[in-house]
Design a protein around this motif. Structure first.
Motif, PDB file in Angstrom:
ATOM      1  N   LEU A 116       0.875  -1.171   0.000  1.00 49.35           N
ATOM      2  CA  LEU A 116       0.000   0.000   0.000  1.00 49.35           C
ATOM      3  C   LEU A 116       0.909   1.217   0.000  1.00 49.35           C
ATOM      4  N   ALA A 117       0.778   2.063  -1.010  1.00 51.06           N
ATOM      5  CA  ALA A 117       1.675   3.215  -1.141  1.00 51.06           C
ATOM      6  C   ALA A 117       0.880   4.433  -1.584  1.00 51.06           C
ATOM      7  N   MET A 118       1.487   5.597  -1.442  1.00 49.94           N
ATOM      8  CA  MET A 118       0.813   6.854  -1.760  1.00 49.94           C
ATOM      9  C   MET A 118       1.257   7.363  -3.116  1.00 49.94           C
ATOM     10  N   ALA A 119       0.266   7.691  -3.944  1.00 49.77           N
ATOM     11  CA  ALA A 119       0.534   8.281  -5.258  1.00 49.77           C
ATOM     12  C   ALA A 119       0.860   9.762  -5.075  1.00 49.77           C
ATOM     13  N   ARG A 120       1.516  10.323  -6.077  1.00 54.28           N
ATOM     14  CA  ARG A 120       1.853  11.744  -6.036  1.00 54.28           C
ATOM     15  C   ARG A 120       2.075  12.227  -7.457  1.00 54.28           C
ATOM     16  N   SER A 121       2.238  13.538  -7.608  1.00 49.09           N
ATOM     17  CA  SER A 121       2.583  14.096  -8.912  1.00 49.09           C
ATOM     18  C   SER A 121       4.102  14.047  -9.078  1.00 49.09           C
ATOM     19  N   GLN A 122       4.641  14.807  -9.999  1.00 49.89           N
ATOM     20  CA  GLN A 122       6.095  14.824 -10.203  1.00 49.89           C
ATOM     21  C   GLN A 122       6.836  15.483  -9.044  1.00 49.89           C
ATOM     22  N   MET A 123       6.137  16.270  -8.243  1.00 51.07           N
ATOM     23  CA  MET A 123       6.772  16.925  -7.108  1.00 51.07           C
ATOM     24  C   MET A 123       6.867  15.944  -5.943  1.00 51.07           C
ATOM     25  N   PRO A 124       8.038  15.793  -5.320  1.00 50.57           N
ATOM     26  CA  PRO A 124       8.205  14.798  -4.253  1.00 50.57           C
ATOM     27  C   PRO A 124       7.222  14.944  -3.089  1.00 50.57           C
ATOM     28  N   ASN A 125       6.900  16.164  -2.685  1.00 49.17           N
ATOM     29  CA  ASN A 125       6.022  16.384  -1.533  1.00 49.17           C
ATOM     30  C   ASN A 125       4.592  16.712  -1.967  1.00 49.17           C
ATOM     31  N   SER A 126       4.055  15.914  -2.880  1.00 48.47           N
ATOM     32  CA  SER A 126       2.733  16.217  -3.424  1.00 48.47           C
ATOM     33  C   SER A 126       1.674  15.158  -3.111  1.00 48.47           C
ATOM     34  N   ALA A 127       2.003  14.131  -2.341  1.00 46.69           N
ATOM     35  CA  ALA A 127       1.003  13.119  -1.974  1.00 46.69           C
ATOM     36  C   ALA A 127      -0.058  13.756  -1.084  1.00 46.69           C
ATOM     37  N   GLY A 128      -1.278  13.223  -1.155  1.00 50.99           N
ATOM     38  CA  GLY A 128      -2.355  13.756  -0.326  1.00 50.99           C
ATOM     39  C   GLY A 128      -3.316  12.671   0.116  1.00 50.99           C
ATOM     40  N   SER A 129      -4.120  12.173  -0.825  1.00 50.58           N
ATOM     41  CA  SER A 129      -5.116  11.158  -0.477  1.00 50.58           C
ATOM     42  C   SER A 129      -5.083   9.940  -1.391  1.00 50.58           C
ATOM     43  N   GLN A 130      -4.512  10.080  -2.583  1.00 46.73           N
ATOM     44  CA  GLN A 130      -4.539   8.976  -3.532  1.00 46.73           C
ATOM     45  C   GLN A 130      -3.505   7.912  -3.164  1.00 46.73           C
ATOM     46  N   PHE A 131      -3.976   6.670  -3.160  1.00 44.86           N
ATOM     47  CA  PHE A 131      -3.123   5.539  -2.802  1.00 44.86           C
ATOM     48  C   PHE A 131      -3.225   4.469  -3.874  1.00 44.86           C
ATOM     49  N   TYR A 132      -2.276   3.560  -3.850  1.00 45.30           N
ATOM     50  CA  TYR A 132      -2.348   2.430  -4.767  1.00 45.30           C
ATOM     51  C   TYR A 132      -1.913   1.164  -4.056  1.00 45.30           C
ATOM     52  N   LEU A 133      -2.368   0.048  -4.612  1.00 44.53           N
ATOM     53  CA  LEU A 133      -1.991  -1.278  -4.151  1.00 44.53           C
ATOM     54  C   LEU A 133      -1.246  -1.946  -5.295  1.00 44.53           C
ATOM     55  N   CYS A 134      -0.102  -2.527  -4.985  1.00 43.77           N
ATOM     56  CA  CYS A 134       0.730  -3.157  -6.017  1.00 43.77           C
ATOM     57  C   CYS A 134       0.188  -4.508  -6.438  1.00 43.77           C
ATOM     58  N   LEU A 135       0.150  -4.714  -7.742  1.00 38.49           N
ATOM     59  CA  LEU A 135      -0.242  -5.986  -8.349  1.00 38.49           C
ATOM     60  C   LEU A 135       1.045  -6.690  -8.770  1.00 38.49           C
ATOM     61  N   GLY A 136       1.743  -7.251  -7.789  1.00 48.53           N
ATOM     62  CA  GLY A 136       3.072  -7.809  -8.008  1.00 48.53           C
ATOM     63  C   GLY A 136       4.122  -6.833  -7.505  1.00 48.53           C
ATOM     64  N   ALA A 137       5.342  -7.310  -7.344  1.00 49.09           N
ATOM     65  CA  ALA A 137       6.437  -6.452  -6.869  1.00 49.09           C
ATOM     66  C   ALA A 137       6.741  -5.377  -7.909  1.00 49.09           C
ATOM     67  N   GLN A 138       6.972  -4.153  -7.440  1.00 46.69           N
ATOM     68  CA  GLN A 138       7.252  -3.004  -8.325  1.00 46.69           C
ATOM     69  C   GLN A 138       8.435  -2.218  -7.733  1.00 46.69           C
ATOM     70  N   HIS A 139       9.570  -2.882  -7.576  1.00 46.81           N
ATOM     71  CA  HIS A 139      10.687  -2.268  -6.852  1.00 46.81           C
ATOM     72  C   HIS A 139      11.283  -1.033  -7.525  1.00 46.81           C
ATOM     73  N   PHE A 140      11.040  -0.844  -8.809  1.00 42.98           N
ATOM     74  CA  PHE A 140      11.545   0.369  -9.457  1.00 42.98           C
ATOM     75  C   PHE A 140      10.878   1.623  -8.883  1.00 42.98           C
ATOM     76  N   LEU A 141       9.742   1.459  -8.161  1.00 41.70           N
ATOM     77  CA  LEU A 141       9.067   2.588  -7.518  1.00 41.70           C
ATOM     78  C   LEU A 141       9.681   2.951  -6.163  1.00 41.70           C
ATOM     79  N   ASP A 142      10.474   2.042  -5.590  1.00 36.54           N
ATOM     80  CA  ASP A 142      11.003   2.238  -4.232  1.00 36.54           C
ATOM     81  C   ASP A 142      11.688   3.588  -4.015  1.00 36.54           C
ATOM     82  N   PRO A 143      12.514   4.078  -4.946  1.00 35.66           N
ATOM     83  CA  PRO A 143      13.205   5.341  -4.661  1.00 35.66           C
ATOM     84  C   PRO A 143      12.358   6.599  -4.825  1.00 35.66           C
ATOM     85  N   ASN A 144      11.081   6.468  -5.220  1.00 39.23           N
ATOM     86  CA  ASN A 144      10.292   7.663  -5.540  1.00 39.23           C
ATOM     87  C   ASN A 144       8.896   7.744  -4.926  1.00 39.23           C
ATOM     88  N   TYR A 145       8.418   6.674  -4.299  1.00 43.72           N
ATOM     89  CA  TYR A 145       7.059   6.654  -3.748  1.00 43.72           C
ATOM     90  C   TYR A 145       7.074   5.990  -2.384  1.00 43.72           C
TER      91      TYR A 145
END
Length: 176
Positions: A116-145
């Motif tokens: 369970l992770a938080m979505a955001r725009s291109q700006m690092p501090n832009s998360a608010g309410s939108q979240f996502y659930l991973c459908l399989g491992a998505q480790h390329f997202l680790d450094p940014n979300y």
């Protein structure tokens, strides 16, 4: 947009019970690793912010995403079609603030299957309410979300979710 610091301080034992039109998902929240994200999610859930929102983004073998308030006044069919609603395009809404990223400080920021992770725009501090659930491992997202929870029950439900499916409610167990 102003950065918000939640008043809720996680105890590390919170479990999100996400009731959807396809079934229930239970996620252990990572309050010790991502206290801002968990505090924010708990506050939004307890206020009923997520009630009757729809999942608006489904990418096979990647993620199912929800939590955009723009979907509140839309039918599931409208959301699934990708059309703009009365409040704007699904995927562009927020709670009126954003929160500070924690992917650089979370020692366990790992996009495993069911994360369970938080979505955001291109700006690092832009998360608010939108979240996502991973459908399989998505480790390329680790450094940014920021990952702030892990599914402990209901991965089968996650696999059936599509754009337009309803988040009926999110309840938090073991909250202070």
């Amino acid at each position: 947009m102003a950065l918000y610091t939640p008043a809720y301080k996680p105890n590390g034992n919170e479990i999100a019970v996400i009731k959807t039109s396809k079934g229930t998902i239970r996620c252990q929240l990572a309050g010790n690793d991502a206290p801002i994200h968990v505090g924010n999610f708990v506050e939004l859930a307890q206020k009923g912010f997520y009630d009757n929102l729809k999942f608006h983004r489904y990418v096979p073998n990647f993620v199912i995403q929800g939590g955009c308030p723009n979907t509140r006044d839309m039918t599931p069919q409208q959301v699934a079609s990708g059309m703009p609603g009365p409040s704007g395009r699904p995927g562009t809404g927020n709670p009126g603030y954003s929160i500070h990223e924690e992917y650089t400080t979370n020692p366990n920021n790992s996009h495993e299957d069911g994360a369970l992770a938080m979505a955001r725009s291109q700006m690092p501090n832009s998360a608010g309410s939108q979240f996502y659930l991973c459908l399989g491992a998505q480790h390329f997202l680790d450094p940014n979300y920021t990952v702030f929870g892990q599914t402990i029950e209901g991965k089968d439900v996650i696999g059936t979710l599509r754009a337009g499916d309803v988040i009926e409610t999110i309840e938090i167990e073991n909250a202070n």
